[in-house]
Design a protein around this motif. Structure first.
Motif, PDB file in Angstrom:
ATOM      1  N   GLY A  26      -2.487  -0.882  -4.018  1.00  0.00           N
ATOM      2  CA  GLY A  26      -2.873   0.220  -3.150  1.00  0.00           C
ATOM      3  C   GLY A  26      -2.182   1.544  -3.402  1.00  0.00           C
ATOM      4  N   TYR A  27      -0.855   1.542  -3.364  1.00  0.00           N
ATOM      5  CA  TYR A  27      -0.151   2.824  -3.476  1.00  0.00           C
ATOM      6  C   TYR A  27      -0.330   3.443  -4.858  1.00  0.00           C
ATOM      7  CZ  TYR A  27       3.379   6.405  -2.899  1.00  0.00           C
ATOM      8  OH  TYR A  27       4.015   7.619  -2.824  1.00  0.00           O
ATOM      9  N   LEU A  30      -3.463   5.372  -4.879  1.00  0.00           N
ATOM     10  CA  LEU A  30      -3.292   6.690  -4.261  1.00  0.00           C
ATOM     11  C   LEU A  30      -2.731   7.692  -5.262  1.00  0.00           C
ATOM     12  CD1 LEU A  30      -1.707   6.157  -0.717  1.00  0.00           C
ATOM     13  CD2 LEU A  30      -4.060   6.684  -1.318  1.00  0.00           C
ATOM     14  N   ALA A  45      -3.135   6.512   3.587  1.00  0.00           N
ATOM     15  CA  ALA A  45      -3.175   5.049   3.493  1.00  0.00           C
ATOM     16  C   ALA A  45      -4.346   4.422   4.255  1.00  0.00           C
ATOM     17  CB  ALA A  45      -1.851   4.474   3.991  1.00  0.00           C
ATOM     18  N   GLY A  46      -4.571   4.871   5.502  1.00  0.00           N
ATOM     19  CA  GLY A  46      -5.625   4.278   6.317  1.00  0.00           C
ATOM     20  C   GLY A  46      -7.001   4.481   5.709  1.00  0.00           C
ATOM     21  N   ARG A  70       2.988  -9.626  -2.305  1.00  0.00           N
ATOM     22  CA  ARG A  70       2.668  -8.895  -1.100  1.00  0.00           C
ATOM     23  C   ARG A  70       1.554  -7.878  -1.354  1.00  0.00           C
ATOM     24  NH1 ARG A  70       6.238  -5.130   2.654  1.00  0.00           N
ATOM     25  NH2 ARG A  70       4.915  -5.348   4.490  1.00  0.00           N
ATOM     26  N   ARG A  71       1.772  -7.065  -2.366  1.00  0.00           N
ATOM     27  CA  ARG A  71       0.803  -5.999  -2.649  1.00  0.00           C
ATOM     28  C   ARG A  71      -0.322  -6.532  -3.524  1.00  0.00           C
ATOM     29  NH1 ARG A  71       5.713  -4.294  -1.865  1.00  0.00           N
ATOM     30  NH2 ARG A  71       6.047  -2.341  -0.759  1.00  0.00           N
TER      31      ARG A  71
ATOM     32  N   ARG B  64       0.077  -3.558   5.386  1.00  0.00           N
ATOM     33  CA  ARG B  64       1.354  -2.981   5.808  1.00  0.00           C
ATOM     34  C   ARG B  64       2.121  -2.402   4.635  1.00  0.00           C
ATOM     35  NH1 ARG B  64       4.894  -6.170   9.884  1.00  0.00           N
ATOM     36  NH2 ARG B  64       4.986  -7.710   8.211  1.00  0.00           N
ATOM     37  N   ALA B  65       2.054  -3.102   3.487  1.00  0.00           N
ATOM     38  CA  ALA B  65       2.769  -2.636   2.295  1.00  0.00           C
ATOM     39  C   ALA B  65       2.236  -1.269   1.857  1.00  0.00           C
ATOM     40  CB  ALA B  65       2.630  -3.644   1.168  1.00  0.00           C
ATOM     41  N   LEU B  66       0.920  -1.107   1.910  1.00  0.00           N
ATOM     42  CA  LEU B  66       0.313   0.166   1.506  1.00  0.00           C
ATOM     43  C   LEU B  66       0.816   1.312   2.396  1.00  0.00           C
ATOM     44  CD1 LEU B  66      -1.696   1.983   0.001  1.00  0.00           C
ATOM     45  CD2 LEU B  66      -3.496   1.121   1.501  1.00  0.00           C
ATOM     46  N   PHE B  67       0.866   1.071   3.701  1.00  0.00           N
ATOM     47  CA  PHE B  67       1.348   2.107   4.616  1.00  0.00           C
ATOM     48  C   PHE B  67       2.831   2.399   4.381  1.00  0.00           C
ATOM     49  CE2 PHE B  67      -1.805   3.381   7.833  1.00  0.00           C
ATOM     50  CZ  PHE B  67      -2.863   2.574   7.459  1.00  0.00           C
ATOM     51  N   GLU B  68       3.612   1.344   4.194  1.00  0.00           N
ATOM     52  CA  GLU B  68       5.047   1.520   3.946  1.00  0.00           C
ATOM     53  C   GLU B  68       5.274   2.371   2.706  1.00  0.00           C
ATOM     54  OE1 GLU B  68       7.301  -2.140   3.594  1.00  0.00           O
ATOM     55  OE2 GLU B  68       6.583  -2.680   5.598  1.00  0.00           O
ATOM     56  N   ASP B  69       4.554   2.021   1.622  1.00  0.00           N
ATOM     57  CA  ASP B  69       4.695   2.761   0.371  1.00  0.00           C
ATOM     58  C   ASP B  69       4.353   4.241   0.570  1.00  0.00           C
ATOM     59  OD1 ASP B  69       5.339   0.411  -0.854  1.00  0.00           O
ATOM     60  OD2 ASP B  69       3.375   0.086  -1.768  1.00  0.00           O
ATOM     61  N   SER B  70       3.438   4.512   1.523  1.00  0.00           N
ATOM     62  CA  SER B  70       3.002   5.890   1.742  1.00  0.00           C
ATOM     63  C   SER B  70       3.863   6.608   2.777  1.00  0.00           C
ATOM     64  CB  SER B  70       1.548   5.930   2.210  1.00  0.00           C
ATOM     65  OG  SER B  70       0.774   5.010   1.512  1.00  0.00           O
TER      66      SER B  70
END
Lengths: 113, 209
Positions: A26-27, A30, A45-46, A70-71, B64-70
């Protein structure tokens, strides 16, 4: 022939699919989207999470394992590549036809616009 | 400190939590309609709420990981709670957890669908209770039917009043329980309707809040 119901892709969807030519979580998506768009498209993120969910439902991308358990890591599918190519052709046509008309009336707008 | 509040509008809830943070109350926990706060140094509140429920634990962790990373710390919410509270902990990240109006409105769509499906899930219960005779539709409209004392309405004078007043608390209880399910369904339908209206409204808006 009916028009392709998936076209045109939105700018964000197009960049996400482009970013996922290589597997990414995900990140990383981005960051890649921001980089590929020259800093123009900055997703939160959302918004990305919703887009990923939707693209999986459409089978344009798929999960392929995780990093650190996790990711989740995603990658573009054959269907994803196909729809991107159709959108690429669509945009290409728009650019070609635009250039032809600008060339013929000899008043091509330049970067000062 | 605990405070009880009920919000149907996520923006109002965010604003309230952030105002509390500004007055030195740090949001720690939420249970149904009660919010728990701890005293803290006043700070600019940066709490945002998403609505999303998960079936699989892996999906919840990935989310949750995606939000944390951001730069957004998950401060409250569980896999199936739906309401997910995030707090901005990194100034490098995005200003909001959504970057376009459509996805920001999408949380109201999910919220509305949840309220609607809960209210629908009560209908089979009502039908079952009616078919077994536990819940009598007549009891909703006819208060006299709530009194079960034989011959009550033929009694007169003190005898009537004594029997009537004696049974009234029980009748009220019976009446209340008959009304309870329809009322709960109504309430959830109202929540569903409100969330859907909020969805339609915020779809048309820009991102400014």
């Amino acid at each position: 022939m009916g028009r392709d119901k998936y076209l045109p892709l939105t700018e964000t969807v197009y960049y996400i699919l482009l970013a996922l030519h290589e597997p990414a979580h995900g990140y990383l998506i981005l960051q890649k989207v921001e980089e590929l768009s020259g800093g123009q498209v900055r997703m939160a993120a959302g918004t990305l999470y919703g887009a990923i969910e939707n693209l999986i439902k459409l089978r344009f991308i798929e999960p392929v394992g995780t990093v650190d358990n996790r990711r989740k890591v995603y990658v573009i599918t054959e269907e994803g590549r196909a729809v991107m190519f159709r959108d690429y052709e669509r945009m290409n046509h728009m650019m070609e036809i635009t250039r032809r008309i600008w060339n013929s009336d000899g008043r091509e707008p330049h970067a000062e616009m | 400190m605990r405070k009880c509040k009920c919000f149907t509008n996520l923006e109002h809830e965010e604003k309230w939590l952030n105002d509390m943070a500004g007055r030195g109350w740090r949001f720690v926990r939420k249970s149904l309609f009660s919010y728990e706060f701890h005293e803290a140094v006043p700070e600019v509140g940066r709490i945002k709420i998403d609505y999303r429920a998960f079936v699989k634990k892996e999906d919840f962790e990935d989310y949750r990981a995606l939000f944390e990373d951001s730069g957004w710390k998950h401060i409250q919410g569980s896999k199936s709670s739906g309401y997910q509270y995030f707090k901005m902990v990194n100034d490098q990240g995005s200003e909001d957890i959504f970057s376009d109006a459509d996805s920001k409105a999408g949380r109201y769509k999910r919220l509305s669908e949840m309220w609607f499906s809960i209210s629908l899930s009560f209908f089979p219960i009502i039908v079952a209770l009616m078919s077994t005779g536990t819940l009598k539709p007549a009891a909703l409209l006819d208060p006299e039917a709530l009194y079960l004392t034989p011959g009550l309405w033929e009694k007169t004078g003190v005898g009537f009043w004594r029997a009537f007043l004696f049974e009234t608390p029980f009748a009220l209880l019976r009446g209340l329980s008959a009304w309870l399910l329809p009322l709960v369904i109504m309430l959830y339908l109202i929540f569903a309707f409100k969330a859907n209206r909020q969805y339609k409204r915020s779809q048309g808006e820009g991102l400014s809040d």
